[in-house]
Design an enzyme around this catalytic site. Structure first.
Site, PDB file in Angstrom:
ATOM      1  N   ASP A 408       0.842  -1.195   0.000  1.00 26.59           N
ATOM      2  CA  ASP A 408       0.000   0.000   0.000  1.00 26.59           C
ATOM      3  C   ASP A 408       0.875   1.241   0.000  1.00 26.59           C
ATOM      4  O   ASP A 408       1.994   1.231   0.547  1.00 26.59           O
ATOM      5  CB  ASP A 408      -0.887   0.035   1.250  1.00 26.59           C
ATOM      6  CG  ASP A 408      -1.962  -1.026   1.222  1.00 26.59           C
ATOM      7  OD1 ASP A 408      -2.186  -1.605   0.150  1.00 26.59           O
ATOM      8  OD2 ASP A 408      -2.562  -1.273   2.283  1.00 26.59           O
ATOM      9  N   MET A 409       0.375   2.305  -0.566  1.00 24.75           N
ATOM     10  CA  MET A 409       1.134   3.553  -0.609  1.00 24.75           C
ATOM     11  C   MET A 409       1.608   3.957   0.787  1.00 24.75           C
ATOM     12  O   MET A 409       2.738   4.411   0.978  1.00 24.75           O
ATOM     13  CB  MET A 409       0.280   4.674  -1.208  1.00 24.75           C
ATOM     14  CG  MET A 409       1.001   6.008  -1.307  1.00 24.75           C
ATOM     15  SD  MET A 409      -0.045   7.314  -1.972  1.00 24.75           S
ATOM     16  CE  MET A 409      -1.156   7.591  -0.581  1.00 24.75           C
TER      17      MET A 409
END
Length: 560
Positions: A408-409
């Site tokens: 995930d970012m």
């Protein structure tokens, strides 16, 4: 008193020290303005102290029908320059669309009992007839009769074929060795009789088949008639329901500051899904803006928060602020906020600007990196800068780099990329067969009592509010996480997380969901409370080198 004063609530506290925002809230990603937070706190006090209605929020006694609710506040300025706020709830509250203190719905479908009566009665009558036909024993009886007829036909036809085989065998013997006492003319007569027997048996088979075909056709015709009646009723119901839905959607009319009015039908007409989702227009944000525009109130700032128990499938934190939903509200608010200067959309900003990736290892086959938090693994819809694009710029003379897995970012940690097709094929196989070992470390917002365990909650995307994920036992994909407690300090728990599957937001949802660890990861802006960063780090990664087959292990300790 103006009608607008019924819902316009002056601030109870002194707000003179607060400056007004220069731009209106971007509703799909925001930090609440202080005035919105004050309005929200005052509304929450009202919810706790009012006695006009009762709703099973599930904050104390968790009843079977308890459920939380999304509320919204809109800070507005009236024509006299006075500041106050409007309050709204999404959908129904205490089984009602209208309650004191809250703005009314854009359209009250319960107000005019005759609006839907004829259409609804017609659909109800069709539903009754569909139920009658669906539960009628005729269909089962006819189906059973058809099967019985088919079985009987097969048995009789097969029995006749066996007689024909036996008759053919006997006739062949007679032709080969006719009785010696017969004269030549008598033998000719015998052969003619044998030929006639063969023709007769074939005709009998033909007539037998025709007989059963006719019986089956009659039964099938009756069944088709029954089924066609059912399908025709269902199609008529679908058409009436679609017409009624369109009639309902046309009643939802939305204003903007320019005085332009559009119905739900018009708003969704040119979107990817021209049929508005169920519940469109009944969220808090459109109701607040509609009331403001209708009563000449200037929108200043807006915020929405969840109150009560989280739904079983979703993750909602009591009192936490949430953005407007994308699926239903994005098209509507796009029209309603036209011409209003909004805050910048944070989703268009590059969070990786000024950050670098740390290369842990590199050879001809692979490259292993440590990704910072708030850095995309691969290009996004709006932001293209990512670990992949950085590596593509660095490795211009290789077949890759190829993406094998993602983070995930907001998650930091170790990623491996293949630089050749051969390496990509080998590592892909290891990921598929779970030959790759991954370990994450996370800080949870609570004290864990257990020491370890498995979480198996199936996940799917929240169609109304992407990129959030939700637990869904009907359509969700299997997701499995093993966890181990490391320590508990200052009311927070440090844990190891071992994902056995790789679903989107798997670790974040498994930690935050009530049927998981029931503790959001510290700093989780989607499923918990936003902080300086998401305290989730992919700290360990092990796999076999795609060329040498030697086991490789990489570890980077978390910086939290």
């Amino acid at each position: 008193m103006k009608h607008s004063d019924h819902c316009f609530t002056p601030f109870q506290m002194d707000i003179s020290e607060y400056t007004l925002p220069e731009r209106f809230t971007f509703p799909f990603c925001y930090e609440p303005h202080p005035l919105s937070e004050i309005a929200a706190h005052e509304l929450q006090q009202h919810i706790e102290t009012q006695t006009d209605w009762s709703h099973p929020f599930g904050l104390t006694d968790i009843e079977s029908d308890s459920h939380g609710k999304m509320f919204g506040v809109l800070v507005v300025q009236n024509e006299r320059g006075e500041l106050g706020y409007l309050s709204a709830f999404s959908g129904l509250l205490a089984e009602k669309l209208q309650l004191p203190h809250f703005v009314p719905p854009v359209f009250d479908r319960f107000e005019d009992e005759t609006f839907f009566r004829l259409d609804a009665n017609g659909i109800a009558d069709i539903n009754r007839r569909v139920r009658e036909l669906s539960t009628s024993p005729l269909s089962a009886e006819l189906t059973k009769a058809i099967h019985a007829c088919q079985n009987e036909a097969e048995q009789q036809i097969e029995a006749h074929r066996q007689l024909m085989i036996e008759g053919r065998k006997n006739r062949k013997l007679l032709r080969q060795t006719p009785p010696q006492h017969l004269s030549e003319s008598e033998i000719d007569t015998l052969f003619e009789q044998l030929a006639q027997q063969s023709v007769a048996e074939k005709n009998q088979l033909k007539h037998l088949k025709q007989k059963w075909d006719n019986e089956l056709e009659q039964l099938q015709t009756k069944l088709n008639l029954h089924q066609n009646q059912l399908e025709e009723l269902k199609e008529k119901r679908r058409q009436l329901s679609a017409a009624l839905q369109k009639k309902l959607f046309s009643q939802y009319q939305f204003l903007n500051q320019n005085g332009e009015n559009k119905s739900l039908v018009d708003i969704f007409e040119n979107t990817a899904n021209p049929i508005p989702p169920a519940g469109s227009g009944e969220c808090a944000a459109p109701k607040l803006l509609q009331y403001a525009f209708t009563h000449q109130l200037k929108p200043i700032a807006m915020a929405e928060f969840w109150w009560g128990r989280s739904p079983k499938s979703e993750i909602r934190q009591h009192k936490k602020y949430y953005p407007a939903c994308n699926n239903k509200c994005h098209p509507i608010l796009g029209h309603m906020l036209e011409g209003i200067t909004l805050d910048n959309n944070p989703l268009l900003e590059n969070p990786a600007d000024g950050k670098d990736i740390d290369i842990l290892y590199q050879d001809d086959a692979i490259v292993v990196v440590n990704k910072p938090a708030e850095f995309l693994s691969v290009p996004g819809v709006n932001v293209k800068d990512s670990v992949l694009t950085r590596l593509e710029a660095m490795f211009t003379d290789v077949e890759g780099p190829f993406v094998l897995h993602r983070l995930d970012m907001s998650t930091s940690g170790i990623l491996v990329f293949a630089l050749t097709r051969r390496a990509n094929k080998s590592l892909q196989k290891q990921f598929i067969t779970r030959g790759v070992e991954k370990r994450y470390v996370a800080l949870l917002s609570g004290e864990l009592l257990g020491e370890s365990g498995d979480i198996t909650l199936p996940l799917r995307g929240d169609l109304d509010d992407r990129p959030r994920q939700m637990v869904c036992y009907e359509h969700g994909k299997h997701a499995d996480t093993f966890w181990q407690k490391i320590s508990v300090e200052n009311g927070q728990s440090r844990v190891y997380l071992y994902p056995k599957t790789g679903r989107t937001h798997q670790l974040r949802v498994h930690c935050a969901h009530a049927d998981g660890l029931n503790m959001a990861i510290v700093g989780d802006d989607l499923y918990g409370l936003k902080g300086t960063r998401l305290h989730l780090h992919a700290e360990s990664l092990s796999f076999d080198h795609p060329y040498t087959k030697q086991r490789m292990h990489f570890q980077v300790d978390a910086d939290f």
